[in-house]
Design a protein around this motif. Structure first.
Motif, PDB file in Angstrom:
ATOM      1  N   THR A  24       0.826  -1.206   0.000  1.00  0.00           N
ATOM      2  CA  THR A  24       0.000   0.000   0.000  1.00  0.00           C
ATOM      3  C   THR A  24       0.858   1.253   0.000  1.00  0.00           C
ATOM      4  O   THR A  24       0.363   2.347  -0.218  1.00  0.00           O
ATOM      5  N   THR A  25       2.149   1.076   0.211  1.00  0.00           N
ATOM      6  CA  THR A  25       3.078   2.204   0.214  1.00  0.00           C
ATOM      7  C   THR A  25       3.754   2.415  -1.142  1.00  0.00           C
ATOM      8  O   THR A  25       4.537   3.350  -1.303  1.00  0.00           O
ATOM      9  N   THR A  41      -3.521   3.312  -4.421  1.00  0.00           N
ATOM     10  CA  THR A  41      -3.744   2.059  -3.717  1.00  0.00           C
ATOM     11  C   THR A  41      -5.233   1.742  -3.703  1.00  0.00           C
ATOM     12  O   THR A  41      -6.053   2.608  -3.410  1.00  0.00           O
ATOM     13  N   TYR A  90       5.680   1.011   7.009  1.00  0.00           N
ATOM     14  CA  TYR A  90       5.472   1.914   8.134  1.00  0.00           C
ATOM     15  C   TYR A  90       6.329   1.467   9.312  1.00  0.00           C
ATOM     16  O   TYR A  90       6.418   0.280   9.595  1.00  0.00           O
ATOM     17  N   GLU A  97       8.501  10.675  12.126  1.00  0.00           N
ATOM     18  CA  GLU A  97       7.782  11.560  11.207  1.00  0.00           C
ATOM     19  C   GLU A  97       7.897  10.977   9.802  1.00  0.00           C
ATOM     20  O   GLU A  97       8.988  10.674   9.329  1.00  0.00           O
ATOM     21  N   MET A  98       6.757  10.819   9.166  1.00  0.00           N
ATOM     22  CA  MET A  98       6.736  10.186   7.860  1.00  0.00           C
ATOM     23  C   MET A  98       7.142  11.176   6.762  1.00  0.00           C
ATOM     24  O   MET A  98       6.801  12.359   6.824  1.00  0.00           O
ATOM     25  N   TYR A 102       4.630   9.910   1.623  1.00  0.00           N
ATOM     26  CA  TYR A 102       3.673   8.968   2.200  1.00  0.00           C
ATOM     27  C   TYR A 102       2.251   9.518   2.239  1.00  0.00           C
ATOM     28  O   TYR A 102       1.311   8.779   2.533  1.00  0.00           O
ATOM     29  N   LYS A 103       2.086  10.779   1.910  1.00  0.00           N
ATOM     30  CA  LYS A 103       0.724  11.317   1.819  1.00  0.00           C
ATOM     31  C   LYS A 103      -0.045  10.642   0.684  1.00  0.00           C
ATOM     32  O   LYS A 103      -1.270  10.658   0.672  1.00  0.00           O
ATOM     33  N   ALA A 106      -1.590   4.595   1.133  1.00  0.00           N
ATOM     34  CA  ALA A 106      -2.750   4.290   1.972  1.00  0.00           C
ATOM     35  C   ALA A 106      -2.286   4.202   3.422  1.00  0.00           C
ATOM     36  O   ALA A 106      -1.195   3.719   3.698  1.00  0.00           O
ATOM     37  N   PRO A 107      -3.096   4.669   4.355  1.00  0.00           N
ATOM     38  CA  PRO A 107      -2.717   4.526   5.767  1.00  0.00           C
ATOM     39  C   PRO A 107      -2.744   3.066   6.183  1.00  0.00           C
ATOM     40  O   PRO A 107      -3.282   2.213   5.475  1.00  0.00           O
ATOM     41  N   ILE A 108      -2.167   2.798   7.320  1.00  0.00           N
ATOM     42  CA  ILE A 108      -2.222   1.441   7.849  1.00  0.00           C
ATOM     43  C   ILE A 108      -3.696   1.075   7.979  1.00  0.00           C
ATOM     44  O   ILE A 108      -4.480   1.832   8.555  1.00  0.00           O
ATOM     45  N   ASP A 110      -7.343  -0.224   8.997  1.00  0.00           N
ATOM     46  CA  ASP A 110      -8.027  -0.437  10.265  1.00  0.00           C
ATOM     47  C   ASP A 110      -8.302  -1.921  10.506  1.00  0.00           C
ATOM     48  O   ASP A 110      -8.314  -2.389  11.632  1.00  0.00           O
TER      49      ASP A 110
END
Length: 134
Positions: A24-25, A41, A90, A97-98, A102-103, A106-108, A110
């Motif tokens: 996803t990164t 992603t 991640y 600090e990312m 990475y903006k 996709a975030p990690i 849920d």
């Protein structure tokens, strides 16, 4: 299906495949090193498989004290800051600090899914047999 990630990613980037199963990164990598934000992603409502990399200390390690110091270093902010732009994952340390790239990642997720490795290997074998005509 290809024999490896690099081959599949190359086909995807060349328009030979409509989709590539990747991290996803990966979009962050493309921003950082390929100067493009065209890749996105696909986030699944059902969740994603979470890959976790770890380390351990063997009971017969010749230098357990040194190993423990190294393990402490690996979770330090200094070491964890290297991961986002080298391992494309991640960090476990929440104080890191990312990078700006990475903006686009996709975030990690849920919701994470676990996968039975025996079922995955069986499915891969079946796909391989189909692709190779066995």
């Amino acid at each position: 299906m290809t024999s490896g990630w690099s081959e599949g990613w190359g086909m995807f980037q060349n328009g030979e495949a409509p989709l590539c199963v990747s991290y996803t990164t990966s979009p962050a990598y493309c921003v950082e090193y390929e100067d493009t934000d065209r890749y996105k992603t696909l986030v699944f409502d059902q969740g994603h498989v979470l890959q976790v990399e770890g380390y351990g200390l063997l009971k017969d390690a010749p230098n357990p004290d040194g190993a423990k110091l190294f393990m402490d270093f690996l979770i330090s902010k200094e070491a964890q800051e290297v991961l986002p732009l080298t391992q494309w994952m991640y960090p476990v340390n929440p104080n890191v600090e990312m990078p700006e790239s990475y903006k686009t990642a996709a975030p990690i997720p849920d919701k994470t899914l676990s996968v039975d490795s025996a079922k995955v290997n069986s499915a891969l074998g079946k796909v391989s047999d189909i692709l190779l005509g066995s």
